[in-house]
Design an enzyme around this catalytic site. Structure first.
Site, mmCIF file in Angstrom:
data_model
loop_
_atom_site.group_PDB
_atom_site.id
_atom_site.type_symbol
_atom_site.label_atom_id
_atom_site.label_comp_id
_atom_site.label_asym_id
_atom_site.label_seq_id
_atom_site.Cartn_x
_atom_site.Cartn_y
_atom_site.Cartn_z
ATOM 1 N N ASP A 43 0.844 -1.196 0.000
ATOM 2 C CA ASP A 43 0.000 0.000 0.000
ATOM 3 C C ASP A 43 0.879 1.245 0.000
ATOM 4 O O ASP A 43 1.704 1.434 0.895
ATOM 5 C CB ASP A 43 -0.870 0.025 1.261
ATOM 6 C CG ASP A 43 -1.546 1.375 1.432
ATOM 7 O OD1 ASP A 43 -2.486 1.671 0.682
ATOM 8 O OD2 ASP A 43 -1.107 2.164 2.301
ATOM 9 N N TYR A 48 2.825 10.072 -0.329
ATOM 10 C CA TYR A 48 3.953 9.561 0.462
ATOM 11 C C TYR A 48 5.295 9.857 -0.215
ATOM 12 O O TYR A 48 6.346 9.721 0.404
ATOM 13 C CB TYR A 48 3.867 8.045 0.686
ATOM 14 C CG TYR A 48 2.639 7.537 1.399
ATOM 15 C CD1 TYR A 48 1.771 8.392 2.079
ATOM 16 C CD2 TYR A 48 2.357 6.177 1.417
ATOM 17 C CE1 TYR A 48 0.648 7.906 2.720
ATOM 18 C CE2 TYR A 48 1.239 5.689 2.066
ATOM 19 C CZ TYR A 48 0.382 6.551 2.711
ATOM 20 O OH TYR A 48 -0.720 6.045 3.340
ATOM 21 N N LYS A 73 -2.991 5.872 -3.770
ATOM 22 C CA LYS A 73 -4.059 6.832 -3.432
ATOM 23 C C LYS A 73 -3.864 8.147 -4.185
ATOM 24 O O LYS A 73 -2.721 8.585 -4.392
ATOM 25 C CB LYS A 73 -4.032 7.131 -1.925
ATOM 26 C CG LYS A 73 -3.875 5.905 -1.062
ATOM 27 C CD LYS A 73 -4.000 6.177 0.414
ATOM 28 C CE LYS A 73 -3.683 4.927 1.210
ATOM 29 N NZ LYS A 73 -2.254 4.608 1.325
ATOM 30 N N HIS A 106 -7.657 9.667 -1.276
ATOM 31 C CA HIS A 106 -6.926 9.668 -0.012
ATOM 32 C C HIS A 106 -7.677 10.344 1.140
ATOM 33 O O HIS A 106 -7.486 9.999 2.302
ATOM 34 C CB HIS A 106 -5.566 10.357 -0.232
ATOM 35 C CG HIS A 106 -4.497 9.956 0.737
ATOM 36 N ND1 HIS A 106 -3.170 9.887 0.393
ATOM 37 C CD2 HIS A 106 -4.547 9.605 2.032
ATOM 38 C CE1 HIS A 106 -2.464 9.518 1.449
ATOM 39 N NE2 HIS A 106 -3.276 9.342 2.455
#
Ligand code: A2P
Length: 297
Positions: A43, A48, A73, A106
């Site tokens: 994931d 990120y 996401k 997200h």
């Protein structure tokens, strides 16, 4: 490994590797290690900043891309029909893959919900076109879900939310179950309760006396607090995605399929819920944060 089945029949391994807060430098090695150990679910998220390194780790592992459930996401700055279609191109470009197994929104961003609806329509299009095998959401509370479902034609397959023993979100879990949406737990071992820099007054769920007692009484299990929390999530039918960049802990977190907790132990962990979230409230606007631009591939 236990597989879970989504509401469209697609299956995924219940336990995956999370890479939230994995620095780009550490991410490729963590993903490679995890895949070599047998993980088949990763994931990540555009926000990120490590999708590229997830792709590198995947390729370095030698594991066939088709054998891995890859999830990412879309960040709110990419919400909108065309922008979200383009966000898919950015994500797959960075990951170095043609398709995604799961693509989720997200954040619910309630004060920009029309953009959320447009973004979700783009996910539906990507799903119809076979570019993504499943679509979903993250950090949605029941009222966000209801609003989305009023206009959605595809029910989200997954809602990924903060979920650990100190914050179990029973109302979110019930709403997800009612709609056939899989609850996926972020921070499933409560990392959000002890991440450095997130507030000194936090109490780490790793040191919770009940968890420690279950580990001790459950001497027969010979397990760690993290393993007990992961087992609790898996036995309750959730998808869990613990983050680690440490090879021993990546291995430890995967080693949770040969013991089980009793109904009483599960109930004792459920009873630890404080109702207080560790992460941000999805209903609070955070414009500058949400406006952060996601790089092109
Ligand atoms: P590290 O990457 O150094 O292992 P969560 O996914 O619940 O947010 O938790 C992530 C945090 O928990 C990270 O700080 C991670 O650090 C740490 N962690 C991961 N696995 C374990 C484990 N088995 N025991 C203790 N800490 C762990």
């Amino acid at each position: 490994m236990i597989d879970l089945t989504l509401n469209n029949g697609v299956t995924l391994p219940a336990l995956g590797l999370g890479v939230f807060q994995s620095s780009p430098e550490d991410t490729a090695a963590a993903v490679e290690t995890a895949l070599r150990l047998g993980y088949r679910h990763i994931d990540t998220a555009a926000a990120y900043g490590n999708e590229r390194q997830v792709g590198e780790g995947l390729r370095a592992s030698g594991v066939d891309r088709d054998d891995v459930f890859l999830e990412t996401k879309v960040w709110p700055s990419d919400y909108g029909y065309e922008k979200t279609l383009h966000a898919f191109e950015k994500a797959t470009g960075k990951l170095g893959v043609d398709t995604l197994d799961l693509l989720i929104l997200h954040q619910p961003v309630p004060d920009r919900f029309e953009l959320v609806v447009d973004a979700y329509r783009a996910l539906e299009q990507l799903y119809a076109d076979g570019r993504v095998r499943a679509i979903g959401v993250s950090n949605f509370m029941p009222h966000h879900l209801e609003k989305l479902l009023a206009s959605a034609s595809v029910v989200p397959a997954v809602n990924q939310v903060e979920l650990h023993p100190y914050f179990t979100q029973p109302a979110v879990q019930a709403a997800n179950a009612q709609h056939g949406i899989l609850t996926q737990a972020w921070s499933p071992i409560g990392g959000i309760t002890f991440y450095p820099g997130w507030g000194d007054e936090r109490v780490s769920v790793m040191q919770d006396p009940t968890i420690v007692e279950i580990v001790e009484i459950a001497g027969q299990h010979g397990r760690s607090p993290a393993q007990v929390m992961l087992r609790w999530g898996i036995q309750q039918g959730r998808s869990v995605i613990p983050k680690s960049t440490n090879p021993e802990r990546i291995a430890q977190n995967f080693d949770v399929f040969d013991f089980s907790l009793s109904a009483e132990e599960l109930a004792r962990i459920d009873a630890l819920d404080t109702g207080v979230r560790g992460g941000p409230d999805p209903d609070v606007p955070r414009d500058s944060f949400f406006d952060r631009v996601i790089d092109e591939a």
